[in-house]
Scaffold this active site. Structure first.
Site, PDB file in Angstrom:
ATOM      1  N   GLU A 163      -6.054  -8.329   1.125  1.00 58.00           N
ATOM      2  CA  GLU A 163      -6.634  -7.799   2.368  1.00 58.00           C
ATOM      3  C   GLU A 163      -8.096  -7.449   2.110  1.00 58.00           C
ATOM      4  O   GLU A 163      -8.405  -6.891   1.062  1.00 58.00           O
ATOM      5  CB  GLU A 163      -5.904  -6.535   2.878  1.00 58.00           C
ATOM      6  CG  GLU A 163      -4.545  -6.808   3.456  1.00 58.00           C
ATOM      7  CD  GLU A 163      -3.897  -5.565   4.045  1.00 58.00           C
ATOM      8  OE1 GLU A 163      -4.603  -4.661   4.536  1.00 58.00           O
ATOM      9  OE2 GLU A 163      -2.642  -5.485   3.975  1.00 58.00           O
ATOM     10  N   GLU A 208       0.783  -1.227   0.000  1.00 62.95           N
ATOM     11  CA  GLU A 208       0.000   0.000   0.000  1.00 62.95           C
ATOM     12  C   GLU A 208       0.823   1.290   0.000  1.00 62.95           C
ATOM     13  O   GLU A 208       0.701   2.148   0.885  1.00 62.95           O
ATOM     14  CB  GLU A 208      -0.950   0.010   1.204  1.00 62.95           C
ATOM     15  CG  GLU A 208      -1.892  -1.163   1.202  1.00 62.95           C
ATOM     16  CD  GLU A 208      -3.054  -0.984   2.162  1.00 62.95           C
ATOM     17  OE1 GLU A 208      -3.076   0.000   2.899  1.00 62.95           O
ATOM     18  OE2 GLU A 208      -3.956  -1.846   2.165  1.00 62.95           O
TER      19      GLU A 208
HETATM   20  C1  BGP Z   1      -4.352  -1.642   5.541  1.00 64.28           C
HETATM   21  C2  BGP Z   1      -2.934  -2.130   5.949  1.00 64.28           C
HETATM   22  C3  BGP Z   1      -2.947  -3.211   7.004  1.00 64.28           C
HETATM   23  C4  BGP Z   1      -4.020  -3.001   8.077  1.00 64.28           C
HETATM   24  C5  BGP Z   1      -5.359  -2.597   7.459  1.00 64.28           C
HETATM   25  C6  BGP Z   1      -6.405  -2.299   8.507  1.00 64.28           C
HETATM   26  O1  BGP Z   1      -4.264  -0.383   4.951  1.00 64.28           O
HETATM   27  O2  BGP Z   1      -2.272  -2.690   4.812  1.00 64.28           O
HETATM   28  O3  BGP Z   1      -1.640  -3.244   7.569  1.00 64.28           O
HETATM   29  O4  BGP Z   1      -3.576  -2.094   9.016  1.00 64.28           O
HETATM   30  O5  BGP Z   1      -5.212  -1.454   6.631  1.00 64.28           O
HETATM   31  O6  BGP Z   1      -6.273  -0.945   8.906  1.00 64.28           O
HETATM   32  P1  BGP Z   1      -6.267  -0.581  10.449  1.00 64.28           P
HETATM   33  O7  BGP Z   1      -5.145  -1.349  11.047  1.00 64.28           O
HETATM   34  O8  BGP Z   1      -6.090   0.899  10.489  1.00 64.28           O
HETATM   35  O9  BGP Z   1      -7.613  -1.032  10.998  1.00 64.28           O
END
Ligand code: BGP
Length: 463
Positions: A363, A162
């Site tokens: 994800e 990302e």
């Molecule tokens: C994405 C990232 C992950 C994870 C996910 C959930 O952008 O790649 O690492 O963090 O978001 O976000 P958060 O942890 O803010 O709930």
């Protein structure tokens, strides 16, 4: 419509190193920007222990095998391999991930490795981080080291997690904001670094396959007003296509170039960049999807703040271009993130028609405050519903001709959220700790574990 996924569809689950491993100084590991980043909320835990996957990885991988995973997406902590970002290799770090990979293979699970997931070595950050070209060289050396060490048994690789979110939501991910000129020079360096990873993976790993891994949210216009539609055109380009057009077409697209031009940003290229951009390409696209985004064209009203809202799909604002807008037709989760399963199908179709590359979702998930019952159960029906809705749209996309070859949701096991601690849980496996008390870090299977296990077994979405 069939409820059955293709028989060769890959079922996985995902984590990142810094959000799960803990052991933040174990066995020679150096500090990363995730270990040192300023924390604005001391009520939530940091990454020093996380869920101690560093020491529990055998138990965790055994649980993932019981879940029935075919693939396990995880990242390598750069600072376990190169504590200072470059130079002398930390053999204990190299050995650790060799053990993790071997444990996956022993359990019949294929590792998919993310080269870097937000945790740049602090030593490189101190030299200027992604703003300076020497970080591209250090990343290239790091990628080469991993390919040489693990390429005989790891055949699917993801580059940098990302980069778009890292830059667009810099304050939350890195704990500081990056000025625009610097931000987009970082963009260029990140994307050139990715090109070197494509090049080396194909040169060093027999049958090695590699892909970018942006967070993709299709951007909707707030209304049918032409100005709002133009705002969505620009944010789709700046947030999504700027990254994937560079990865997959080796170019800056016109809308993005106009945005940079209007913002007075000038990117400096190294002599080899143009050729590099046009010579090395990915084998597939890995896509992280949580929601879609809606924007309007901001019209400055008296007293209007540069209002940044507080959740991933609305906290954007650039005068003259776009401003985050709450989509009134979509629900939100308890952490104020919009939920748009139908948007996943549209995003997949848009992506596939634009790039014509196989896609894996690496994800997708629901952050929630799960409750551990007295008898050790977690009834996360809300997560099952979220996953079921999104997978149903994945099936529709496949039936509509999208080459979607896998689904690896966030997250395999509870982990520490980017900025909302351990309380924002995503895992199929619950880890018993809270923000302040690590307790025994005991693992428990959630209801969603059994639901996903059955889905993997049957390839069939329950009706
Ligand atoms: C994405 C990232 C992950 C994870 C996910 C959930 O952008 O790649 O690492 O963090 O978001 O976000 P958060 O942890 O803010 O709930």
């Amino acid at each position: 419509m069939s409820k059955t996924f293709p028989k060769d569809f890959l079922w996985g689950a995902s984590i990142s190193a810094h959000q799960t491993e803990g052991g933040y100084l174990a066995d020679g590991k150096g500090l990363s920007v995730q270990d040192t980043r300023p924390r604005d909320n001391h009520e939530i835990t940091d990454f020093t222990v996380a869920v101690d996957h560093y020491h529990h990885y055998k138990e965790d991988i055994r649980l993932l095998a019981e879940l029935g995973l075919q693939v396990f997406r995880f990242s390598v902590a750069w600072t376990r391999i190169f504590p200072q970002g470059r130079g002398e290799i930390n053999q204990a770090g190299l050995a650790h991930y060799k053990d993790v990979i071997n444990e996956c293979l022993r359990q019949g699970i294929e590792p998919i490795i993310t080269l870097n997931h937000f945790d740049l070595p602090q030593a490189l950050e101190d030299e200027g981080g992604w703003s300076v070209r020497t970080t591209v060289e250090a990343f290239t050396e790091y990628a080469k080291t991993l390919f040489e060490a693990y390429g005989d048994r790891v055949k699917k690789w993801l580059t940098i997690n990302e980069p778009n979110i890292m830059l667009l939501v810099d304050q939350k991910i890195l704990g500081h904001s990056i000025p625009l000129q610097e931000k987009y020079q970082q963009f260029h360096h990140l994307m050139i670094a990715e090109k070197y990873a494509f090049k080396l993976c194909h040169e060093l790993i027999e049958n090695g396959k590699i892909g970018p891994v942006p967070n993709i949210s299709l951007v909707y216009p707030a209304t049918s007003k032409p100005a709002d539609n133009q705002a969505s055109l620009y944010f789709n380009s700046v947030r999504n296509w700027a990254y994937l057009d560079f990865s997959c077409f080796g170019r800056y697209n016109t809308v993005f170039k106009d945005y940079l031009n209007q913002q007075g940003v000038t990117i400096s290229f190294a002599p080899e960049d143009e050729e590099l951009m046009q010579a090395h390409f990915p084998d597939f696209i890995a896509m992280n999807f949580y929601t879609t985004v809606t924007v309007e064209k901001p019209v400055k009203k008296d007293g209007m703040s540069d209002g940044i809202s507080d959740q991933q799909s609305e906290d954007i604002m650039e005068w003259g271009f776009y401003k985050g807008y709450t989509n009134p037709f979509l629900q939100k989760n308890e952490f104020n993130w919009t939920i748009d399963p139908d948007g996943l199908k549209t995003t997949l179709q848009t992506l596939y028609d634009r790039y014509h590359l196989p896609i894996i979702i690496t994800e997708n998930g629901l952050g929630a405050r799960d409750e551990l019952t007295e008898d050790g159960q977690i009834h996360d029906t809300y997560r099952i519903n979220y996953l079921q809705q999104h997978l149903s749209q994945c099936l529709e996309a496949i039936e509509a001709g999208v080459d979607l070859f896998g689904y690896s949701p966030w997250s395999a096991i509870d982990l520490v959220s980017v900025h909302e601690g351990i309380s924002k849980r995503y895992g199929f496996i619950y880890v018993d700790r809270d923000e302040k008390d690590e307790k025994q870090l005991a693992r428990y299977k959630k209801d969603s574990f059994y639901w996903y296990q059955k889905l993997i077994e049957t390839h069939q979405l329950p009706s």
